[in-house]
Design a protein around this motif. Sequence first.
Motif, PDB file in Angstrom:
ATOM      1  N   ILE A 153       5.609  -8.162   7.049  1.00  0.00           N
ATOM      2  CA  ILE A 153       5.910  -6.849   6.468  1.00  0.00           C
ATOM      3  C   ILE A 153       7.425  -6.675   6.360  1.00  0.00           C
ATOM      4  O   ILE A 153       8.155  -6.922   7.332  1.00  0.00           O
ATOM      5  N   ASN A 154       7.880  -6.236   5.199  1.00  0.00           N
ATOM      6  CA  ASN A 154       9.310  -5.951   4.997  1.00  0.00           C
ATOM      7  C   ASN A 154       9.562  -4.459   5.194  1.00  0.00           C
ATOM      8  O   ASN A 154       8.971  -3.622   4.511  1.00  0.00           O
ATOM      9  N   LEU A 182       8.448  -9.109  10.868  1.00  0.00           N
ATOM     10  CA  LEU A 182       9.236  -8.158  10.087  1.00  0.00           C
ATOM     11  C   LEU A 182      10.400  -8.853   9.393  1.00  0.00           C
ATOM     12  O   LEU A 182      10.999  -9.794   9.925  1.00  0.00           O
ATOM     13  N   SER A 183      10.716  -8.370   8.203  1.00  0.00           N
ATOM     14  CA  SER A 183      11.896  -8.832   7.461  1.00  0.00           C
ATOM     15  C   SER A 183      12.699  -7.615   7.039  1.00  0.00           C
ATOM     16  O   SER A 183      12.218  -6.482   7.077  1.00  0.00           O
ATOM     17  N   GLU A 193       9.392 -10.913  -3.457  1.00  0.00           N
ATOM     18  CA  GLU A 193       8.695 -11.679  -2.424  1.00  0.00           C
ATOM     19  C   GLU A 193       7.220 -11.270  -2.335  1.00  0.00           C
ATOM     20  O   GLU A 193       6.329 -12.102  -2.153  1.00  0.00           O
ATOM     21  N   LEU A 194       6.941  -9.983  -2.481  1.00  0.00           N
ATOM     22  CA  LEU A 194       5.563  -9.504  -2.428  1.00  0.00           C
ATOM     23  C   LEU A 194       4.760 -10.024  -3.617  1.00  0.00           C
ATOM     24  O   LEU A 194       3.612 -10.481  -3.451  1.00  0.00           O
ATOM     25  N   GLY A 201       3.289  -7.320   2.848  1.00  0.00           N
ATOM     26  CA  GLY A 201       3.440  -5.893   2.588  1.00  0.00           C
ATOM     27  C   GLY A 201       4.897  -5.474   2.494  1.00  0.00           C
ATOM     28  O   GLY A 201       5.804  -6.181   2.950  1.00  0.00           O
ATOM     29  N   LEU A 202       5.087  -4.324   1.909  1.00  0.00           N
ATOM     30  CA  LEU A 202       6.424  -3.792   1.665  1.00  0.00           C
ATOM     31  C   LEU A 202       6.407  -2.306   1.997  1.00  0.00           C
ATOM     32  O   LEU A 202       5.577  -1.554   1.480  1.00  0.00           O
TER      33      LEU A 202
END
Length: 456
Positions: A153-154, A182-183, A193-194, A201-202
Motif C-alpha cells: 500500500i502506498n 508501505l511505500s 505503479e498501481l 493499493g493507493l
Amino acid sequence: MKPMRHHMSKILAFTRFSPRDLLVTAGPTILAIAAACFAAYLLVDPAPPRVVTLSTGQENSAYEVFGKKYAELLGRHGIKVELRPSQGSLENLQRLNAGRVDIGFVQSGSITQEDAQRRNLVSIGSLFTEPVWLFLREDVKVADLTRLKGLRINLGPEGSGVPRMFKQVLAANGVEPEDLKLSALENTPATVELLEKRIDGLVFSSAPDAPLVQMLLITPGIKLFDFAQAEAYARRLPFLAHAVLPRGIVDLGRDLPAKDYHLIAPTATLVAREDLHPALVDLFVQAAGEIHGGAGWFQQQGQFPSPRYTEIPLAHEAAKFYKDGPPFLQRYMSFWLANFFDRMWVVVVALGALILPLSKVVPPLYVWRIRSRVFRWYGQLRTVEQALAAAPADARARIHAEQLARLNEIEDTVNQISIPLAFADELYGLRGHINLVRQRILAHLGAEAAPAPESA
C-alpha cells in the motif's frame, strides 16, 4: 488704449483677493499636514504586500488546482500569488513555521490547537471536504482494513498529512504499520505503479474534483474501498467526518459508481502565519467564498468556506467576515482604495482635530500679512518725524527739505502697494498721515522763509 488697460489692471490688482498672501500664510501649515499624511501612509498600518506565497500540494492534487484559482482571483486585485508545490500538509506546516511561506493548505488532524497557538498560526476557514480515497486493484479482495495486512500500500510521502492520518485509522483497527508493505511515492508515480500492478493499493486525500480522483473512479480494473464503518471512525477520530459518495454521481448514464460509497473525510483548511496582513486575510477569505461556496459531491450550497471543522484558531478578520460579510468599504470600492481609506481613518480623525484650530490661526495670520504692508511704512513715517524733531537750528532748513523729499518717495511707493479692497481704509489712512506730516514740513519751511519783523 494701453494706458487704459494699464489703469484697469492696477484697479483689479487693488480690488482682487490675494491668493499669494493666503498661500504664503497657509503654506507651512499645508506642508506640515501633507508631511504628516505621507508619514502616516508609510508608518500607520502599512499597506499590504503585493506578493504573497502560497504553499500548495503535489502534482495533480486538489491543492495544486485550487492554488491556481486563488492566484487568478487575487491577481485581479493586483496581488501576485507565488505558488510553492509541496508534498502536502505537513510540509506546508513546516514552511509556515519556518516563515518560508505566508499561507498554505493544511488538512484537519495535521496539528493540535496547542501547537497551532504556540507556532502563531491562524485559520482562514475550512474550504472543502477532503475524503480519504483508498483505491485497490479489482482482484484484491478486502472487506475491512484488517485485511490490508501483508499488502503493498502506498501512503504517499511523509510531507503530506495522509501517512500520519491513515496510520491513526489503522491503529483504530488494531493494525500496525509494520503489518503492511508501505511505500511513500507521490500520487502520480504511485498511480502508475498501481496500474502496472506493482502495488496493491493507493491511499491519498483529495477533493473529488481533483483530476487524479476523476481518472481513477472510471479506470477499469481499479475499485474504491468502501469505509462501511465511516460513522464509527468519525466518532472515534474527531478530525474526520462521515461522507457519502452517492450512486451515479460520477456518471449517471453508466451508473458510476454502482452503489453508495461511505468515506472518511478530513477537511482542507487555509492556514496562515499570524502576521499576515489583515487586508490579505480579507481577500483570501473572499476568494475562498467564490471558489468553494458552491454545491459539490459532499457539500451543500454555502456550506464552505466555514469557521468550523478546524482545530486551528480562526483569524480575527476571517471571523468578522463569517459574521458580517465583506468589509463595508470593499463592497463599493476597489480593494486598494478601500484598504487606503481603512488604513487612513485614524489620520483623517487626527487631521480633523488639527485643522479646526489651524482654521482659527491662518485667517489672523493672513490679515496680519496684508496689514503689515501698510504698517511697516508707519515706521518710515516715524523716522521722518524724529529727524524733523532732532534737526539743529542751523541745519533745520536743509533737513526739512531732505525729509520732504524722503516723504515724497514714501508716498510714491505707498501708491504702488497692491492690497485687497477690504483693507483699503488702512491704506488711505496711511496716505492721509503722510499728507499730515507733509503739511507740517511745509509749515516749518514757510515759517523759515518768512522775513523777520522790523524793530520800532
